[in-house]
Design a protein around this motif. Sequence first.
Motif, PDB file in Angstrom:
ATOM      1  N   THR A 108       0.678  -1.197  -0.121  1.00  0.00           N
ATOM      2  CA  THR A 108      -0.046   0.057  -0.040  1.00  0.00           C
ATOM      3  C   THR A 108       0.903   1.293  -0.048  1.00  0.00           C
ATOM      4  O   THR A 108       1.800   1.254   0.401  1.00  0.00           O
ATOM      5  CB  THR A 108      -0.866  -0.001   1.140  1.00  0.00           C
ATOM      6  OG1 THR A 108      -0.158  -0.056   2.395  1.00  0.00           O
ATOM      7  CG2 THR A 108      -1.900  -1.157   1.203  1.00  0.00           C
ATOM      8  N   PRO A 109       0.349   2.427  -0.563  1.00  0.00           N
ATOM      9  CA  PRO A 109       1.155   3.499  -0.748  1.00  0.00           C
ATOM     10  C   PRO A 109       1.638   4.070   0.563  1.00  0.00           C
ATOM     11  O   PRO A 109       3.010   4.428   0.880  1.00  0.00           O
ATOM     12  CB  PRO A 109       0.163   4.669  -1.174  1.00  0.00           C
ATOM     13  CG  PRO A 109      -0.829   3.951  -1.929  1.00  0.00           C
ATOM     14  CD  PRO A 109      -0.933   2.533  -1.334  1.00  0.00           C
ATOM     15  N   ASN A 110       0.922   3.941   1.684  1.00  0.00           N
ATOM     16  CA  ASN A 110       1.492   4.501   3.194  1.00  0.00           C
ATOM     17  C   ASN A 110       2.482   3.607   3.547  1.00  0.00           C
ATOM     18  O   ASN A 110       3.454   3.881   3.986  1.00  0.00           O
ATOM     19  CB  ASN A 110       0.090   4.194   4.293  1.00  0.00           C
ATOM     20  CG  ASN A 110      -0.912   5.437   3.756  1.00  0.00           C
ATOM     21  OD1 ASN A 110      -0.351   6.238   3.148  1.00  0.00           O
ATOM     22  ND2 ASN A 110      -2.083   5.205   4.159  1.00  0.00           N
ATOM     23  N   HIS A 111       2.427   2.274   3.411  1.00  0.00           N
ATOM     24  CA  HIS A 111       3.324   1.331   3.994  1.00  0.00           C
ATOM     25  C   HIS A 111       4.690   1.739   3.089  1.00  0.00           C
ATOM     26  O   HIS A 111       5.923   1.391   3.645  1.00  0.00           O
ATOM     27  CB  HIS A 111       2.914  -0.132   3.697  1.00  0.00           C
ATOM     28  CG  HIS A 111       3.736  -1.191   4.469  1.00  0.00           C
ATOM     29  ND1 HIS A 111       4.163  -2.498   3.743  1.00  0.00           N
ATOM     30  CD2 HIS A 111       4.613  -0.946   5.685  1.00  0.00           C
ATOM     31  CE1 HIS A 111       4.996  -2.895   4.670  1.00  0.00           C
ATOM     32  NE2 HIS A 111       5.216  -2.035   5.749  1.00  0.00           N
ATOM     33  N   ALA A 112       4.338   1.644   1.816  1.00  0.00           N
ATOM     34  CA  ALA A 112       5.659   1.875   0.977  1.00  0.00           C
ATOM     35  C   ALA A 112       6.734   3.216   1.461  1.00  0.00           C
ATOM     36  O   ALA A 112       7.594   3.142   1.615  1.00  0.00           O
ATOM     37  CB  ALA A 112       5.241   2.143  -0.374  1.00  0.00           C
ATOM     38  N   LYS A 113       5.655   4.194   1.784  1.00  0.00           N
ATOM     39  CA  LYS A 113       6.316   5.363   2.419  1.00  0.00           C
ATOM     40  C   LYS A 113       7.157   5.251   3.707  1.00  0.00           C
ATOM     41  O   LYS A 113       8.272   5.640   3.711  1.00  0.00           O
ATOM     42  CB  LYS A 113       5.384   6.524   2.553  1.00  0.00           C
ATOM     43  CG  LYS A 113       5.950   7.991   2.572  1.00  0.00           C
ATOM     44  CD  LYS A 113       4.813   9.024   2.711  1.00  0.00           C
ATOM     45  CE  LYS A 113       5.398  10.397   2.797  1.00  0.00           C
ATOM     46  NZ  LYS A 113       6.274  10.660   3.955  1.00  0.00           N
ATOM     47  N   GLU A 114       6.460   4.288   4.503  1.00  0.00           N
ATOM     48  CA  GLU A 114       7.202   3.973   5.839  1.00  0.00           C
ATOM     49  C   GLU A 114       8.470   3.194   5.263  1.00  0.00           C
ATOM     50  O   GLU A 114       9.389   3.588   6.101  1.00  0.00           O
ATOM     51  CB  GLU A 114       6.215   3.070   6.568  1.00  0.00           C
ATOM     52  CG  GLU A 114       5.103   3.715   7.464  1.00  0.00           C
ATOM     53  CD  GLU A 114       4.149   2.669   7.896  1.00  0.00           C
ATOM     54  OE1 GLU A 114       4.603   1.410   8.131  1.00  0.00           O
ATOM     55  OE2 GLU A 114       3.007   3.135   8.029  1.00  0.00           O
ATOM     56  N   LEU A 115       8.240   2.188   4.468  1.00  0.00           N
ATOM     57  CA  LEU A 115       9.476   1.487   4.088  1.00  0.00           C
ATOM     58  C   LEU A 115      10.621   2.392   3.778  1.00  0.00           C
ATOM     59  O   LEU A 115      11.769   2.181   3.830  1.00  0.00           O
ATOM     60  CB  LEU A 115       9.261   0.499   3.081  1.00  0.00           C
ATOM     61  CG  LEU A 115       8.308  -0.627   3.630  1.00  0.00           C
ATOM     62  CD1 LEU A 115       7.902  -1.461   2.405  1.00  0.00           C
ATOM     63  CD2 LEU A 115       9.056  -1.580   4.588  1.00  0.00           C
ATOM     64  N   LEU A 116      10.415   3.403   2.991  1.00  0.00           N
ATOM     65  CA  LEU A 116      11.316   4.177   2.334  1.00  0.00           C
ATOM     66  C   LEU A 116      11.969   5.022   3.361  1.00  0.00           C
ATOM     67  O   LEU A 116      13.103   5.312   3.235  1.00  0.00           O
ATOM     68  CB  LEU A 116      10.873   5.259   1.452  1.00  0.00           C
ATOM     69  CG  LEU A 116      10.227   4.466   0.015  1.00  0.00           C
ATOM     70  CD1 LEU A 116      10.008   5.607  -1.022  1.00  0.00           C
ATOM     71  CD2 LEU A 116      11.237   3.498  -0.701  1.00  0.00           C
ATOM     72  N   ASP A 117      11.224   5.601   4.414  1.00  0.00           N
ATOM     73  CA  ASP A 117      11.651   6.505   5.481  1.00  0.00           C
ATOM     74  C   ASP A 117      12.457   5.643   6.770  1.00  0.00           C
ATOM     75  O   ASP A 117      13.015   5.913   7.405  1.00  0.00           O
ATOM     76  CB  ASP A 117      10.633   7.326   5.991  1.00  0.00           C
ATOM     77  CG  ASP A 117       9.876   8.119   5.020  1.00  0.00           C
ATOM     78  OD1 ASP A 117      10.670   8.398   4.024  1.00  0.00           O
ATOM     79  OD2 ASP A 117       8.776   8.437   5.272  1.00  0.00           O
ATOM     80  N   MET A 118      12.084   4.528   6.700  1.00  0.00           N
ATOM     81  CA  MET A 118      12.893   3.607   7.862  1.00  0.00           C
ATOM     82  C   MET A 118      14.348   3.636   7.728  1.00  0.00           C
ATOM     83  O   MET A 118      15.155   3.989   6.629  1.00  0.00           O
ATOM     84  CB  MET A 118      12.719   2.020   7.534  1.00  0.00           C
ATOM     85  CG  MET A 118      11.313   1.716   8.115  1.00  0.00           C
ATOM     86  SD  MET A 118      11.060  -0.068   7.562  1.00  0.00           S
ATOM     87  CE  MET A 118       9.334  -0.289   7.995  1.00  0.00           C
ATOM     88  N   GLU A 119      15.009   3.229   8.879  1.00  0.00           N
ATOM     89  CA  GLU A 119      16.455   3.075   8.687  1.00  0.00           C
ATOM     90  C   GLU A 119      16.596   1.750   8.205  1.00  0.00           C
ATOM     91  O   GLU A 119      15.900   1.035   8.063  1.00  0.00           O
ATOM     92  CB  GLU A 119      16.662   2.842  10.388  1.00  0.00           C
ATOM     93  CG  GLU A 119      16.697   4.189  11.207  1.00  0.00           C
ATOM     94  CD  GLU A 119      17.800   5.298  10.651  1.00  0.00           C
ATOM     95  OE1 GLU A 119      19.039   5.092  10.367  1.00  0.00           O
ATOM     96  OE2 GLU A 119      17.088   6.409  10.518  1.00  0.00           O
TER      97      GLU A 119
END
Lengths: 309, 499
Positions: free
Chosen positions: B309-320
């Motif tokens: 999902t787009p939200n999860h994708a964003k989280e994944l990109l911002d993660m350490e």
Amino acid sequence: MFSKTTLLLSSSIICGCQRRRFSLIKFAGRYYHCNSVSLRLSGSQARVKASRAHNGLSEKYFGKSYRAFSSQTADTTSGSVRPEEIDKFEKMSSSWWDQSEGGQMKELHSMNRLRVPFIRDGLLQKTGSRTEVPNPLEGLTILDVGCGGGVLCEPLGRLGAKVKGIDPGKGNIFTATTHLSEELRDNISYECTSIEDFATKYKENGYDAVVMSEVVEHVEKPEDFIRIGSSLLKPGGSLFLTTLNRTMESWMGAILAWEYLLRRLPIGTHEWRRFLTPEEIARILKSSKAYSSVKSFLTFLKKSYSKVL
Amino acid sequence: MSFRKYPFLIGRLTRNIKTFKNGILTTGLTPLENISTPSVCVSCRTLSSSSSSSSESESENDLSAEFYDIVIVGGGLVGTALAAALGSNGRLANKQILLLDSAKNFGTKPPESERDGGDPNFSNRVVALSPGSKALLNRLGVWENVWRSQTVSCLQVWDALSDANITFNYPDYTTPVSHIVENPVLAHAICQTLDLVDKVKVEFGSKVKSCTIPSSENPREKASVVLENDRILKTDLLIGADGFNSKVRSSISSPSIAFNYDRNAVVATLKLCDTPENYIAWQRFLPSGGPIALLPLAPNYSSLVWSTTPNHAKELLDMEPYDFVEAVNSAFWKEYERSELVKKSCELLNALKLNNKGPRVLPPSIIEVVDKSRASFPLGFGHSAYYASRRAVLIGDAAHRVHPLAGQGLNLGLGDIEVLVQVLSETVGIGGDIGAFDTLREYESQRQRHNIAIQSGIDALHRLYSIDFPPIVALRSIGLSVVNSSELMKKFFMSHAAA
């Protein structure tokens, strides 16, 4: 009408069944045929021989029904042209290039898929050139007798040949000329004339090929027509002839189904009794003894479709 | 999938049988039916050619306009490969070909093989090439310029909500199922080939403002392209390889279906733990999101494609980076809670020995994500009802766009190239007009027959695996196991995907 045979063939290809394919090719042959011949003697000799052989020929082989409309001598002025046939095609002259669904000429266009390779390969076999080049027919001259709207002239011109299209119908020649695009003007020219008039005026060496496609069934005297056509050939030139066969299949397909039931063509476009069988055409051609080989449709189809498969 | 939902899906196929239309779809039509049909045309767009009308108007103006026999809009992988294929065809040898692209110097710069640290520098965008696509590139002389690729000889797919899994491989484990190539490597290889084809003129940095196709079939009327700098180009054949927002497609006013899946693909380059022989591609269908796939790049390196999902994708990109590696590992290994029904059906499958194909190989674990390799892009579906019109034709993503779960996007585009070049070459061989609608329709029907089947199959798979309703999960697990246990069905799927 011809696309029907090609489609029968392609459906058999889908089936992939060897025996069935062969019987369908045979069926197609009963429906339609092409002949190509190459001339061994020089044009003028052939002319003499052909006309000599001609008079006896029609009576001997073609029987009564045929003799009814074949005359004794070649009359170069009135000639083989039938005025009612010209009218017929003049009425359709604007639709030569109508390739839309249900267009009268759609099938004629799809026939190019078979008759252009037939002519191309026949000519290239003699010159030994390759087909994998943009203009394989470059340097060859072709006369298309009864060219109509130029449906066959244009592809031949695109293949590089210098094409002359003649047709007695003014409307046909007008359609053909207006349809011609700039880049093809160098290769293709049209003239509104009958083959007899053209032959009397013609003073050059002859053509590499004379094409009579879907036309012998519309002329008054096919023997004269073919003879005069072949006299316009260079020594060693080729005559390509395609026409409907005179069989039950062609009557049911081209006339009953196509004209009466489906109304794809006006009733009376084709007259069954004017169709010629491959044997009759072969006899006209062979009788002059000027021809070294007659290749028939069946061998051509088998060859070209085995390539596809 | 119902055809009501996709009204345009079989656009041209139905156009041929307009007489039978009005909601009823006659399938399995043969050309024979077309011919014997009394033609009552209910044409949705008028294509009747009038040979006499409007012949002069077009030829007189724009005498100064530049003319090319073929203009290709869009210099992506498909556009450049098509240019190379057209340029190397003997029968098309006298055609002037122009390739237009808005980018500057696409693919002409060789990708760096190593970055400063000494690690191999992999691109995060990769494509999976089927054996058929590889054969095409081989014939074009592109493949010898592909300097880095990884052969995949086994594809392992499994369902996170059950034990069901499927393995695609040839019995000997050496015949490749697919080849993973990085986009820049492939682009560079194609451009190297294209450089050798001198007849193709390539213009970079030229943006297309608009395209027009002729209003009738008259051969004097050409298609025209207007560039941003108001330059006008005339052509016999306009080829749209300009991606899913195709300008050429809008110029032929083809009805199309396009929607977004509301999913983003997260891509990254990953370093694996101790995998010197990296030849298996892994894909796991996760609940609420989509498949996560690990495509081998080289020993110890794989590329990630994670549809989520787009939200999860964003989280994944911002993660350490450390958390990202954890998230990926858990996506491959996590046990999800299973419903009773699914458990029962798995037991049933085990009892029937349908799910028992020897010991299962386990996916490698990820130890590191390569710095700055993470990216994300939206996923969508696109289908153009027409691929062809008068003097215009669409290929690649301009005609069809698919979910990457089966890695088929570029393969479909390369298949288009193969058929289009073949059709054009045959047409030139019989002296036909390359821009004639009849010619191009031949290409269209050949390709749509293939592409629509693949596209709808992929779309259906995506939808099937987006569901976590237990009965459906149980059914799909049974289905997958049955396919996995039947060599015949597997062969069927593999031969379709390999084309």
